[in-house]
Motif scaffolding. Structure first.
Motif, mmCIF file in Angstrom:
data_model
loop_
_atom_site.group_PDB
_atom_site.id
_atom_site.type_symbol
_atom_site.label_atom_id
_atom_site.label_comp_id
_atom_site.label_asym_id
_atom_site.label_seq_id
_atom_site.Cartn_x
_atom_site.Cartn_y
_atom_site.Cartn_z
ATOM 1 N N ASN A 6 0.819 -1.208 0.000
ATOM 2 C CA ASN A 6 0.000 0.000 0.000
ATOM 3 C C ASN A 6 0.856 1.263 0.000
ATOM 4 O OD1 ASN A 6 -1.672 2.247 1.239
ATOM 5 N ND2 ASN A 6 -3.238 0.659 1.087
ATOM 6 N N GLU A 7 0.422 2.253 -0.772
ATOM 7 C CA GLU A 7 1.140 3.520 -0.895
ATOM 8 C C GLU A 7 1.283 4.262 0.433
ATOM 9 O OE1 GLU A 7 -1.090 6.300 -3.286
ATOM 10 O OE2 GLU A 7 -2.995 5.520 -2.521
ATOM 11 N N ARG A 8 0.429 3.940 1.390
ATOM 12 C CA ARG A 8 0.488 4.614 2.690
ATOM 13 C C ARG A 8 1.507 3.972 3.636
ATOM 14 N NH1 ARG A 8 -4.100 7.891 3.510
ATOM 15 N NH2 ARG A 8 -4.945 8.415 1.460
ATOM 16 N N LEU A 9 2.318 3.050 3.126
ATOM 17 C CA LEU A 9 3.324 2.365 3.939
ATOM 18 C C LEU A 9 4.724 2.568 3.349
ATOM 19 C CD1 LEU A 9 1.359 -0.982 4.455
ATOM 20 C CD2 LEU A 9 1.500 0.950 6.047
ATOM 21 N N PRO A 10 5.152 3.810 3.177
ATOM 22 C CA PRO A 10 6.435 4.062 2.505
ATOM 23 C C PRO A 10 7.654 3.613 3.302
ATOM 24 C CG PRO A 10 5.545 6.108 3.398
ATOM 25 C CD PRO A 10 4.471 5.079 3.538
ATOM 26 N N GLU A 11 7.606 3.710 4.639
ATOM 27 C CA GLU A 11 8.756 3.281 5.436
ATOM 28 C C GLU A 11 8.953 1.777 5.332
ATOM 29 O OE1 GLU A 11 10.929 5.187 7.017
ATOM 30 O OE2 GLU A 11 9.882 6.956 6.262
ATOM 31 N N PRO A 36 -0.399 5.472 8.916
ATOM 32 C CA PRO A 36 0.817 6.211 9.332
ATOM 33 C C PRO A 36 1.419 5.684 10.632
ATOM 34 C CG PRO A 36 -0.925 7.724 8.662
ATOM 35 C CD PRO A 36 -1.559 6.382 8.748
ATOM 36 N N ILE A 37 0.568 5.337 11.600
ATOM 37 C CA ILE A 37 1.059 4.823 12.877
ATOM 38 C C ILE A 37 1.652 3.437 12.689
ATOM 39 C CG2 ILE A 37 0.403 4.244 15.248
ATOM 40 C CD1 ILE A 37 -1.920 6.244 14.935
ATOM 41 N N PHE A 38 0.938 2.600 11.946
ATOM 42 C CA PHE A 38 1.421 1.246 11.667
ATOM 43 C C PHE A 38 2.750 1.290 10.926
ATOM 44 C CE2 PHE A 38 1.707 -2.536 8.990
ATOM 45 C CZ PHE A 38 1.385 -3.560 9.862
ATOM 46 N N ASP A 39 2.846 2.124 9.905
ATOM 47 C CA ASP A 39 4.065 2.212 9.102
ATOM 48 C C ASP A 39 5.256 2.611 9.961
ATOM 49 O OD1 ASP A 39 5.445 2.115 6.593
ATOM 50 O OD2 ASP A 39 5.383 4.306 6.512
ATOM 51 N N ARG A 40 5.025 3.563 10.851
ATOM 52 C CA ARG A 40 6.130 4.058 11.673
ATOM 53 C C ARG A 40 6.606 3.017 12.671
ATOM 54 N NH1 ARG A 40 6.281 9.848 14.883
ATOM 55 N NH2 ARG A 40 8.335 9.584 15.845
ATOM 56 N N CYS A 41 5.679 2.447 13.450
ATOM 57 C CA CYS A 41 6.127 1.564 14.534
ATOM 58 C C CYS A 41 6.583 0.200 14.029
ATOM 59 C CB CYS A 41 5.032 1.420 15.582
ATOM 60 S SG CYS A 41 3.538 0.580 15.053
ATOM 61 N N VAL A 42 5.919 -0.345 13.013
ATOM 62 C CA VAL A 42 6.324 -1.658 12.504
ATOM 63 C C VAL A 42 7.658 -1.551 11.770
ATOM 64 C CG1 VAL A 42 5.722 -3.552 10.955
ATOM 65 C CG2 VAL A 42 3.984 -2.557 12.443
#
Length: 496
Positions: free
Chosen positions: A124-129, A369-375
Protein backbone atom coordinates in the motif's frame (compact mmCIF):
# COMPACT_ATOMS: atom_id res chain seq x y z
CA UNK A 1 -4.99 -6.52 55.28
CA UNK A 2 -5.78 -3.36 53.32
CA UNK A 3 -3.29 -1.05 51.65
CA UNK A 4 -4.37 2.47 50.74
CA UNK A 5 -3.38 6.10 50.93
CA UNK A 6 -4.27 6.26 54.63
CA UNK A 7 -2.04 3.37 55.69
CA UNK A 8 -2.42 -0.33 56.52
CA UNK A 9 -4.86 -2.29 58.59
CA UNK A 10 -4.90 -6.02 59.23
CA UNK A 11 -7.77 -8.16 60.47
CA UNK A 12 -6.42 -11.29 62.07
CA UNK A 13 -7.70 -14.76 61.30
CA UNK A 14 -9.71 -16.66 63.92
CA UNK A 15 -6.65 -18.58 65.04
CA UNK A 16 -3.64 -16.80 66.54
CA UNK A 17 -0.62 -16.45 64.34
CA UNK A 18 2.57 -14.49 64.07
CA UNK A 19 2.95 -11.96 61.27
CA UNK A 20 5.99 -10.21 59.85
CA UNK A 21 5.37 -7.03 57.87
CA UNK A 22 7.73 -5.49 55.34
CA UNK A 23 6.45 -2.11 54.24
CA UNK A 24 7.70 0.11 51.42
CA UNK A 25 6.16 3.56 50.85
CA UNK A 26 4.69 4.36 47.44
CA UNK A 27 5.37 7.79 46.04
CA UNK A 28 1.69 8.32 45.41
CA UNK A 29 0.51 7.07 48.79
CA UNK A 30 0.27 3.33 48.18
CA UNK A 31 2.38 0.71 49.85
CA UNK A 32 3.94 -2.64 49.15
CA UNK A 33 3.75 -5.19 51.94
CA UNK A 34 5.02 -8.76 52.19
CA UNK A 35 3.43 -10.60 55.11
CA UNK A 36 4.34 -14.06 56.34
CA UNK A 37 1.95 -15.90 58.63
CA UNK A 38 4.10 -18.58 60.22
CA UNK A 39 1.12 -20.56 61.50
CA UNK A 40 0.05 -21.74 58.04
CA UNK A 41 2.93 -20.62 55.84
CA UNK A 42 0.63 -18.44 53.78
CA UNK A 43 2.08 -15.32 52.23
CA UNK A 44 0.28 -12.31 50.89
CA UNK A 45 2.20 -9.98 48.65
CA UNK A 46 0.34 -6.67 48.62
CA UNK A 47 1.31 -4.25 45.87
CA UNK A 48 -0.73 -1.17 45.15
CA UNK A 49 -3.69 -2.44 47.16
CA UNK A 50 -4.11 -5.70 45.23
CA UNK A 51 -3.38 -9.08 46.80
CA UNK A 52 -1.63 -12.20 45.68
CA UNK A 53 -3.90 -14.01 48.13
CA UNK A 54 -4.03 -17.70 47.51
CA UNK A 55 -1.70 -17.31 44.53
CA UNK A 56 1.30 -17.69 46.82
CA UNK A 57 -0.39 -19.96 49.34
CA UNK A 58 1.98 -22.91 49.29
CA UNK A 59 0.87 -25.69 46.93
CA UNK A 60 -2.43 -23.98 45.99
CA UNK A 61 -3.29 -25.03 42.40
CA UNK A 62 -3.63 -21.39 41.36
CA UNK A 63 0.13 -21.08 41.66
CA UNK A 64 0.32 -23.04 38.45
CA UNK A 65 -0.86 -19.91 36.74
CA UNK A 66 2.55 -18.47 37.51
CA UNK A 67 4.85 -21.44 37.45
CA UNK A 68 3.90 -24.83 36.03
CA UNK A 69 5.47 -27.75 37.84
CA UNK A 70 6.16 -30.03 34.91
CA UNK A 71 9.24 -29.75 32.76
CA UNK A 72 8.98 -29.63 28.98
CA UNK A 73 8.95 -33.16 27.55
CA UNK A 74 11.17 -32.31 24.57
CA UNK A 75 14.12 -29.96 24.13
CA UNK A 76 13.30 -26.76 22.29
CA UNK A 77 15.11 -23.76 20.91
CA UNK A 78 15.27 -21.44 23.89
CA UNK A 79 16.94 -18.70 21.87
CA UNK A 80 13.99 -18.19 19.51
CA UNK A 81 11.13 -15.78 20.25
CA UNK A 82 8.00 -14.49 18.55
CA UNK A 83 6.24 -11.13 18.67
CA UNK A 84 2.66 -11.53 17.43
CA UNK A 85 0.99 -8.22 16.55
CA UNK A 86 -2.62 -9.35 16.22
CA UNK A 87 -5.08 -7.31 14.13
CA UNK A 88 -8.15 -8.39 16.07
CA UNK A 89 -11.18 -8.25 13.75
CA UNK A 90 -9.37 -9.26 10.58
CA UNK A 91 -7.37 -6.83 8.39
CA UNK A 92 -8.18 -6.41 4.72
CA UNK A 93 -5.47 -8.08 2.64
CA UNK A 94 -6.68 -6.20 -0.45
CA UNK A 95 -6.03 -2.85 1.24
CA UNK A 96 -2.67 -3.69 2.81
CA UNK A 97 -0.35 -6.23 1.17
CA UNK A 98 -2.31 -7.70 -1.76
CA UNK A 99 -3.73 -4.74 -3.64
CA UNK A 100 -5.67 -5.28 -6.88
CA UNK A 101 -5.22 -2.04 -8.86
CA UNK A 102 -6.66 -3.53 -12.06
CA UNK A 103 -9.82 -4.89 -10.42
CA UNK A 104 -13.21 -3.12 -10.78
CA UNK A 105 -13.83 -0.19 -8.45
CA UNK A 106 -16.10 -2.25 -6.19
CA UNK A 107 -13.07 -4.45 -5.47
CA UNK A 108 -9.91 -2.41 -5.60
CA UNK A 109 -10.69 0.51 -3.26
CA UNK A 110 -8.96 3.93 -3.33
CA UNK A 111 -5.42 2.93 -2.36
CA UNK A 112 -2.67 2.37 -4.90
CA UNK A 113 0.34 0.05 -4.67
CA UNK A 114 3.90 1.35 -4.50
CA UNK A 115 7.10 -0.53 -5.31
CA UNK A 116 9.37 -1.66 -2.51
CA UNK A 117 13.13 -2.20 -2.50
CA UNK A 118 12.45 -5.76 -3.70
CA UNK A 119 11.59 -5.85 -7.43
CA UNK A 120 8.03 -7.04 -8.02
CA UNK A 121 6.95 -6.67 -4.40
CA UNK A 122 4.34 -3.94 -3.94
CA UNK A 123 2.40 -2.81 -0.88
CA UNK A 124 0.00 0.00 0.00
CA UNK A 125 1.14 3.52 -0.89
CA UNK A 126 0.49 4.61 2.69
CA UNK A 127 3.32 2.37 3.94
CA UNK A 128 6.43 4.06 2.51
CA UNK A 129 8.76 3.28 5.44
CA UNK A 130 7.97 -0.40 5.22
CA UNK A 131 8.42 -0.30 1.45
CA UNK A 132 12.05 0.71 2.00
CA UNK A 133 12.60 -2.33 4.25
CA UNK A 134 11.05 -5.06 2.11
CA UNK A 135 14.32 -6.97 2.03
CA UNK A 136 13.83 -7.46 5.78
CA UNK A 137 10.31 -8.93 5.66
CA UNK A 138 8.25 -11.48 3.76
CA UNK A 139 4.58 -11.49 2.81
CA UNK A 140 2.51 -14.65 2.57
CA UNK A 141 -0.52 -13.88 0.40
CA UNK A 142 -2.11 -17.30 0.10
CA UNK A 143 -3.04 -18.31 3.63
CA UNK A 144 -6.57 -19.55 4.29
CA UNK A 145 -8.77 -21.56 6.65
CA UNK A 146 -12.48 -22.35 7.00
CA UNK A 147 -13.87 -20.33 9.92
CA UNK A 148 -15.52 -16.97 9.23
CA UNK A 149 -16.56 -15.85 12.73
CA UNK A 150 -14.18 -13.86 14.91
CA UNK A 151 -13.56 -16.18 17.84
CA UNK A 152 -13.90 -19.32 15.74
CA UNK A 153 -11.46 -17.86 13.21
CA UNK A 154 -9.04 -16.81 15.93
CA UNK A 155 -9.25 -20.26 17.51
CA UNK A 156 -8.71 -21.98 14.16
CA UNK A 157 -5.78 -19.73 13.26
CA UNK A 158 -3.94 -19.79 16.59
CA UNK A 159 -4.61 -23.38 17.73
CA UNK A 160 -4.75 -25.21 14.39
CA UNK A 161 -7.99 -26.89 15.44
CA UNK A 162 -11.59 -25.98 14.58
CA UNK A 163 -13.60 -25.25 17.70
CA UNK A 164 -16.88 -26.98 18.40
CA UNK A 165 -18.48 -23.71 19.51
CA UNK A 166 -18.85 -20.77 17.16
CA UNK A 167 -18.67 -17.65 19.35
CA UNK A 168 -16.50 -19.04 22.10
CA UNK A 169 -14.72 -16.72 24.50
CA UNK A 170 -12.08 -19.22 25.63
CA UNK A 171 -10.14 -21.64 23.47
CA UNK A 172 -11.03 -25.33 23.50
CA UNK A 173 -7.51 -26.23 22.33
CA UNK A 174 -4.30 -24.46 23.41
CA UNK A 175 -3.16 -21.56 21.26
CA UNK A 176 0.39 -21.33 20.00
CA UNK A 177 1.61 -19.11 22.84
CA UNK A 178 0.37 -21.61 25.41
CA UNK A 179 2.02 -24.48 23.56
CA UNK A 180 5.30 -22.57 23.53
CA UNK A 181 4.97 -21.88 27.25
CA UNK A 182 4.33 -25.58 27.88
CA UNK A 183 7.20 -26.83 25.73
CA UNK A 184 9.69 -24.26 27.01
CA UNK A 185 8.57 -24.53 30.60
CA UNK A 186 11.33 -24.39 33.16
CA UNK A 187 13.16 -22.02 35.42
CA UNK A 188 13.40 -18.54 33.91
CA UNK A 189 13.65 -15.00 35.15
CA UNK A 190 10.60 -13.83 33.21
CA UNK A 191 7.44 -15.62 32.11
CA UNK A 192 7.86 -17.36 28.74
CA UNK A 193 4.48 -16.05 27.49
CA UNK A 194 3.31 -12.45 27.95
CA UNK A 195 0.37 -10.69 26.32
CA UNK A 196 -1.32 -7.35 26.66
CA UNK A 197 -4.74 -9.02 26.96
CA UNK A 198 -6.60 -12.18 26.06
CA UNK A 199 -7.74 -12.86 22.49
CA UNK A 200 -11.40 -13.55 21.72
CA UNK A 201 -11.36 -17.33 21.22
CA UNK A 202 -7.76 -17.68 22.41
CA UNK A 203 -6.24 -19.15 25.54
CA UNK A 204 -4.56 -22.27 26.93
CA UNK A 205 -7.52 -24.60 26.32
CA UNK A 206 -7.15 -28.00 27.96
CA UNK A 207 -3.59 -27.22 29.08
CA UNK A 208 -5.13 -25.08 31.78
CA UNK A 209 -4.36 -21.64 33.20
CA UNK A 210 -0.76 -22.55 33.99
CA UNK A 211 0.00 -21.72 30.37
CA UNK A 212 -2.10 -18.61 29.91
CA UNK A 213 -0.15 -15.42 29.13
CA UNK A 214 0.92 -13.02 31.83
CA UNK A 215 -0.93 -9.77 31.19
CA UNK A 216 0.02 -6.26 32.35
CA UNK A 217 -3.56 -4.97 32.46
CA UNK A 218 -5.79 -7.47 30.70
CA UNK A 219 -9.33 -6.36 29.85
CA UNK A 220 -12.07 -9.05 29.93
CA UNK A 221 -13.94 -7.20 27.17
CA UNK A 222 -11.31 -8.47 24.73
CA UNK A 223 -12.82 -11.95 25.05
CA UNK A 224 -16.42 -10.90 24.37
CA UNK A 225 -16.33 -9.83 20.75
CA UNK A 226 -16.71 -6.16 21.65
CA UNK A 227 -15.43 -3.77 19.02
CA UNK A 228 -15.16 -0.56 21.03
CA UNK A 229 -12.97 -1.22 24.05
CA UNK A 230 -9.95 1.00 24.62
CA UNK A 231 -6.61 -0.33 23.40
CA UNK A 232 -5.01 -2.43 26.14
CA UNK A 233 -1.40 -1.37 26.74
CA UNK A 234 1.49 -3.77 26.90
CA UNK A 235 3.83 -0.93 27.82
CA UNK A 236 3.94 0.42 31.37
CA UNK A 237 4.30 4.01 32.34
CA UNK A 238 2.99 6.64 34.71
CA UNK A 239 0.10 7.34 32.34
CA UNK A 240 -1.26 3.80 32.66
CA UNK A 241 -1.64 4.24 36.44
CA UNK A 242 -2.04 1.52 39.04
CA UNK A 243 0.59 -0.66 40.64
CA UNK A 244 2.44 -3.94 40.35
CA UNK A 245 0.36 -6.92 41.33
CA UNK A 246 -0.14 -10.59 40.63
CA UNK A 247 -3.88 -11.14 40.66
CA UNK A 248 -5.72 -14.31 41.56
CA UNK A 249 -6.21 -15.08 37.85
CA UNK A 250 -2.45 -15.42 37.45
CA UNK A 251 -2.02 -12.24 35.38
CA UNK A 252 1.07 -10.17 35.84
CA UNK A 253 0.13 -6.49 36.18
CA UNK A 254 2.85 -3.87 36.15
CA UNK A 255 1.92 -0.22 36.27
CA UNK A 256 3.08 3.19 37.48
CA UNK A 257 6.66 2.78 36.36
CA UNK A 258 8.50 5.09 38.73
CA UNK A 259 6.85 3.74 41.86
CA UNK A 260 7.19 0.19 40.59
CA UNK A 261 10.93 0.54 40.12
CA UNK A 262 11.41 2.15 43.50
CA UNK A 263 9.60 -0.61 45.34
CA UNK A 264 11.06 -3.47 43.35
CA UNK A 265 14.48 -2.09 44.17
CA UNK A 266 13.55 -2.20 47.86
CA UNK A 267 12.10 -5.71 47.78
CA UNK A 268 15.40 -7.64 47.41
CA UNK A 269 16.93 -5.70 50.32
CA UNK A 270 13.98 -6.55 52.52
CA UNK A 271 14.22 -10.19 51.54
CA UNK A 272 17.91 -10.18 52.37
CA UNK A 273 16.97 -9.16 55.91
CA UNK A 274 14.16 -11.68 56.34
CA UNK A 275 15.46 -14.49 54.15
CA UNK A 276 13.50 -16.81 51.88
CA UNK A 277 13.40 -19.74 54.28
CA UNK A 278 9.68 -19.37 55.03
CA UNK A 279 8.82 -19.69 51.35
CA UNK A 280 8.22 -22.90 49.47
CA UNK A 281 9.34 -23.45 45.86
CA UNK A 282 6.40 -21.68 44.25
CA UNK A 283 6.54 -18.78 46.69
CA UNK A 284 10.24 -18.37 45.98
CA UNK A 285 9.55 -18.22 42.26
CA UNK A 286 6.86 -15.60 42.77
CA UNK A 287 9.17 -13.38 44.78
CA UNK A 288 12.12 -13.97 42.45
CA UNK A 289 9.96 -12.97 39.49
CA UNK A 290 8.96 -9.74 41.17
CA UNK A 291 12.40 -8.89 42.49
CA UNK A 292 14.40 -9.91 39.43
CA UNK A 293 16.02 -7.09 37.46
CA UNK A 294 14.78 -8.42 34.14
CA UNK A 295 11.18 -7.70 35.09
CA UNK A 296 11.69 -4.12 36.12
CA UNK A 297 14.13 -3.38 33.32
CA UNK A 298 12.19 -4.95 30.44
CA UNK A 299 9.08 -2.91 31.11
CA UNK A 300 10.91 0.35 31.72
CA UNK A 301 11.05 2.30 28.46
CA UNK A 302 13.08 5.04 30.11
CA UNK A 303 16.10 2.80 29.52
CA UNK A 304 15.69 3.42 25.80
CA UNK A 305 17.36 6.44 24.19
CA UNK A 306 14.93 9.16 23.21
CA UNK A 307 15.86 8.74 19.56
CA UNK A 308 14.70 5.11 19.71
CA UNK A 309 11.43 6.03 21.38
CA UNK A 310 10.92 8.73 18.79
CA UNK A 311 11.58 6.24 16.02
CA UNK A 312 8.83 3.93 17.28
CA UNK A 313 6.55 6.87 18.05
CA UNK A 314 4.85 7.93 21.26
CA UNK A 315 1.68 6.01 20.44
CA UNK A 316 0.10 2.91 21.97
CA UNK A 317 1.43 0.80 19.10
CA UNK A 318 4.88 2.35 19.19
CA UNK A 319 5.31 1.87 22.92
CA UNK A 320 3.81 -1.63 22.78
CA UNK A 321 6.18 -2.84 20.07
CA UNK A 322 9.19 -1.27 21.74
CA UNK A 323 8.19 -3.02 24.98
CA UNK A 324 7.75 -6.28 23.05
CA UNK A 325 11.30 -5.98 21.72
CA UNK A 326 12.60 -5.39 25.24
CA UNK A 327 10.65 -8.39 26.53
CA UNK A 328 12.12 -10.81 24.01
CA UNK A 329 15.58 -9.42 24.75
CA UNK A 330 14.89 -10.19 28.41
CA UNK A 331 14.05 -13.80 27.63
CA UNK A 332 10.31 -13.88 26.97
CA UNK A 333 9.63 -16.44 24.24
CA UNK A 334 6.20 -15.42 23.01
CA UNK A 335 4.73 -11.91 23.17
CA UNK A 336 1.20 -11.34 21.94
CA UNK A 337 -0.24 -7.88 21.52
CA UNK A 338 -3.54 -6.78 20.05
CA UNK A 339 -3.19 -4.05 17.45
CA UNK A 340 -6.21 -2.03 18.56
CA UNK A 341 -6.44 1.70 17.87
CA UNK A 342 -8.85 4.42 18.98
CA UNK A 343 -10.08 5.96 15.72
CA UNK A 344 -11.24 9.50 15.12
CA UNK A 345 -13.68 8.46 12.40
CA UNK A 346 -15.51 5.85 14.48
CA UNK A 347 -15.89 4.25 17.90
CA UNK A 348 -14.40 1.08 16.40
CA UNK A 349 -11.04 0.07 17.88
CA UNK A 350 -10.61 -3.35 16.23
CA UNK A 351 -10.07 -4.15 12.53
CA UNK A 352 -13.65 -5.39 12.02
CA UNK A 353 -14.22 -3.05 9.11
CA UNK A 354 -17.84 -3.73 8.15
CA UNK A 355 -19.66 -0.72 6.76
CA UNK A 356 -21.98 -0.90 9.78
CA UNK A 357 -18.93 -0.27 11.96
CA UNK A 358 -16.80 2.18 10.02
CA UNK A 359 -15.78 3.57 6.65
CA UNK A 360 -13.02 1.05 6.02
CA UNK A 361 -10.93 3.42 3.95
CA UNK A 362 -11.07 6.23 6.51
CA UNK A 363 -10.11 3.72 9.18
CA UNK A 364 -7.21 2.41 7.12
CA UNK A 365 -6.03 5.94 6.39
CA UNK A 366 -5.84 6.59 10.15
CA UNK A 367 -4.08 3.35 10.94
CA UNK A 368 -1.47 3.35 8.19
CA UNK A 369 0.82 6.21 9.33
CA UNK A 370 1.06 4.82 12.88
CA UNK A 371 1.42 1.25 11.67
CA UNK A 372 4.07 2.21 9.10
CA UNK A 373 6.13 4.06 11.67
CA UNK A 374 6.13 1.56 14.53
CA UNK A 375 6.32 -1.66 12.50
CA UNK A 376 9.12 -0.34 10.30
CA UNK A 377 10.92 0.79 13.46
CA UNK A 378 10.68 -2.68 14.95
CA UNK A 379 11.72 -4.45 11.75
CA UNK A 380 14.73 -2.16 11.37
CA UNK A 381 15.56 -2.35 15.07
CA UNK A 382 15.57 -6.16 15.10
CA UNK A 383 17.90 -6.15 12.12
CA UNK A 384 20.31 -3.56 13.51
CA UNK A 385 20.53 -5.37 16.84
CA UNK A 386 21.14 -8.73 15.20
CA UNK A 387 17.88 -10.03 16.65
CA UNK A 388 16.41 -10.84 13.26
CA UNK A 389 18.02 -14.28 13.40
CA UNK A 390 16.21 -15.28 16.58
CA UNK A 391 13.14 -13.04 16.85
CA UNK A 392 10.20 -13.41 14.47
CA UNK A 393 7.68 -10.60 14.10
CA UNK A 394 4.24 -11.63 12.82
CA UNK A 395 1.41 -9.30 11.81
CA UNK A 396 -1.95 -10.85 10.96
CA UNK A 397 -5.54 -11.27 12.12
CA UNK A 398 -8.04 -14.09 12.18
CA UNK A 399 -8.91 -13.75 8.47
CA UNK A 400 -8.96 -11.35 5.52
CA UNK A 401 -11.86 -9.27 4.22
CA UNK A 402 -14.23 -9.78 1.30
CA UNK A 403 -13.09 -8.78 -2.16
CA UNK A 404 -16.31 -6.90 -2.81
CA UNK A 405 -16.85 -3.63 -1.00
CA UNK A 406 -20.15 -3.74 0.87
CA UNK A 407 -22.50 -0.86 1.77
CA UNK A 408 -24.58 -2.30 4.58
CA UNK A 409 -24.97 0.93 6.52
CA UNK A 410 -27.72 3.43 5.70
CA UNK A 411 -25.06 6.06 5.13
CA UNK A 412 -23.75 3.88 2.27
CA UNK A 413 -20.24 4.07 3.65
CA UNK A 414 -17.88 1.35 2.36
CA UNK A 415 -16.82 -1.73 4.28
CA UNK A 416 -15.66 -5.30 3.80
CA UNK A 417 -16.91 -8.45 5.52
CA UNK A 418 -15.19 -11.55 6.94
CA UNK A 419 -13.20 -13.63 4.47
CA UNK A 420 -11.13 -16.63 5.68
CA UNK A 421 -10.59 -17.97 2.16
CA UNK A 422 -7.65 -15.61 1.57
CA UNK A 423 -5.47 -13.46 3.80
CA UNK A 424 -2.03 -11.88 3.94
CA UNK A 425 0.54 -12.20 6.72
CA UNK A 426 3.61 -10.03 7.25
CA UNK A 427 6.66 -11.77 8.72
CA UNK A 428 10.01 -10.27 9.66
CA UNK A 429 13.17 -11.90 10.99
CA UNK A 430 13.15 -15.21 12.83
CA UNK A 431 16.06 -16.54 10.79
CA UNK A 432 13.64 -17.10 7.90
CA UNK A 433 14.13 -16.12 4.27
CA UNK A 434 13.02 -12.52 3.90
CA UNK A 435 12.62 -10.23 0.90
CA UNK A 436 9.97 -12.30 -0.87
CA UNK A 437 6.28 -12.78 -1.55
CA UNK A 438 4.89 -16.27 -1.12
CA UNK A 439 1.73 -17.26 -2.92
CA UNK A 440 -0.82 -15.22 -4.84
CA UNK A 441 -4.56 -14.73 -5.07
CA UNK A 442 -6.82 -14.31 -8.07
CA UNK A 443 -7.59 -10.97 -9.72
CA UNK A 444 -10.28 -10.25 -7.12
CA UNK A 445 -8.25 -11.32 -4.09
CA UNK A 446 -10.81 -14.00 -3.32
CA UNK A 447 -8.93 -17.30 -3.59
CA UNK A 448 -5.30 -18.45 -3.58
CA UNK A 449 -4.04 -19.29 -7.06
CA UNK A 450 -0.42 -20.05 -6.19
CA UNK A 451 0.98 -21.91 -3.18
CA UNK A 452 -2.32 -22.22 -1.31
CA UNK A 453 -1.46 -22.68 2.36
CA UNK A 454 -3.65 -23.69 5.24
CA UNK A 455 -3.04 -21.36 8.18
CA UNK A 456 -1.63 -24.37 10.04
CA UNK A 457 1.39 -24.12 7.76
CA UNK A 458 2.29 -20.82 9.41
CA UNK A 459 1.96 -22.41 12.85
CA UNK A 460 4.06 -25.36 11.69
CA UNK A 461 6.75 -22.96 10.49
CA UNK A 462 6.88 -21.19 13.84
CA UNK A 463 6.90 -24.46 15.78
CA UNK A 464 9.71 -25.67 13.52
CA UNK A 465 11.82 -22.66 14.45
CA UNK A 466 11.08 -23.23 18.12
CA UNK A 467 12.24 -26.83 17.70
CA UNK A 468 8.83 -28.08 18.78
CA UNK A 469 7.61 -31.39 17.35
CA UNK A 470 4.03 -30.80 16.20
CA UNK A 471 3.28 -34.54 16.31
CA UNK A 472 3.88 -34.60 20.04
CA UNK A 473 0.64 -35.34 21.88
CA UNK A 474 -0.98 -34.01 25.02
CA UNK A 475 -3.93 -35.50 26.84
CA UNK A 476 -7.08 -33.38 26.86
CA UNK A 477 -9.60 -33.26 29.69
CA UNK A 478 -11.40 -36.33 28.40
CA UNK A 479 -8.19 -38.35 28.26
CA UNK A 480 -7.77 -38.24 24.48
CA UNK A 481 -4.23 -37.90 23.10
CA UNK A 482 -4.10 -34.90 20.75
CA UNK A 483 -1.19 -33.74 18.61
CA UNK A 484 0.01 -30.17 18.91
CA UNK A 485 -1.11 -29.71 15.29
CA UNK A 486 -3.52 -32.02 13.46
CA UNK A 487 -2.01 -31.06 10.09
CA UNK A 488 0.26 -28.58 8.38
CA UNK A 489 3.85 -28.54 7.17
CA UNK A 490 6.42 -25.74 7.51
CA UNK A 491 6.49 -23.30 4.60
CA UNK A 492 9.58 -24.40 2.70
CA UNK A 493 10.03 -21.08 0.93
CA UNK A 494 10.55 -19.47 4.36
CA UNK A 495 12.78 -22.01 6.04
CA UNK A 496 14.84 -22.83 2.95
Amino acid sequence: MIANGEGLSYRAASSPCKAIFLRFPWRVGYSVTVMHRSCDRRTWLKLGGLSLGSLVAGPDPSLSRLFAAQEAPHPANRDFSVILFWANGGPSHIDTFDLKPNAPSEIRGPFKPIPTNIPGLQINERLPELARLADKFAIVRSLHHNRAEHSGGTHRFLTGYPSLAANLQNAEFPDIGSIVARELNGRCEVPPYIGNTKFYGGGPGYLGPAYAPFQPAGNPLTSTGANTYDPVPLYLSRETGGALWLGADGALALRRRDDLLKNLDALPRALDRSGLEPFDRFQRRAVELLAGPRVRDAFDLSHEPERVRQRYGHTDWGKDLLTARRLVEAGVRFVQCQANLRLKCSDLTTWDDHSVNVDIFQAMAERFPIFDRCVSALVDDLSQRGLDRQVLFVFCGEFGRTPKIENQDQSRRPGRDHWPRAMSVLLAGGGLRMGQVIGATDARGGEPTQCALDSNCLLATIYHRFGIDTTHTYTDRSGRPLAILPSGEPIRALIG
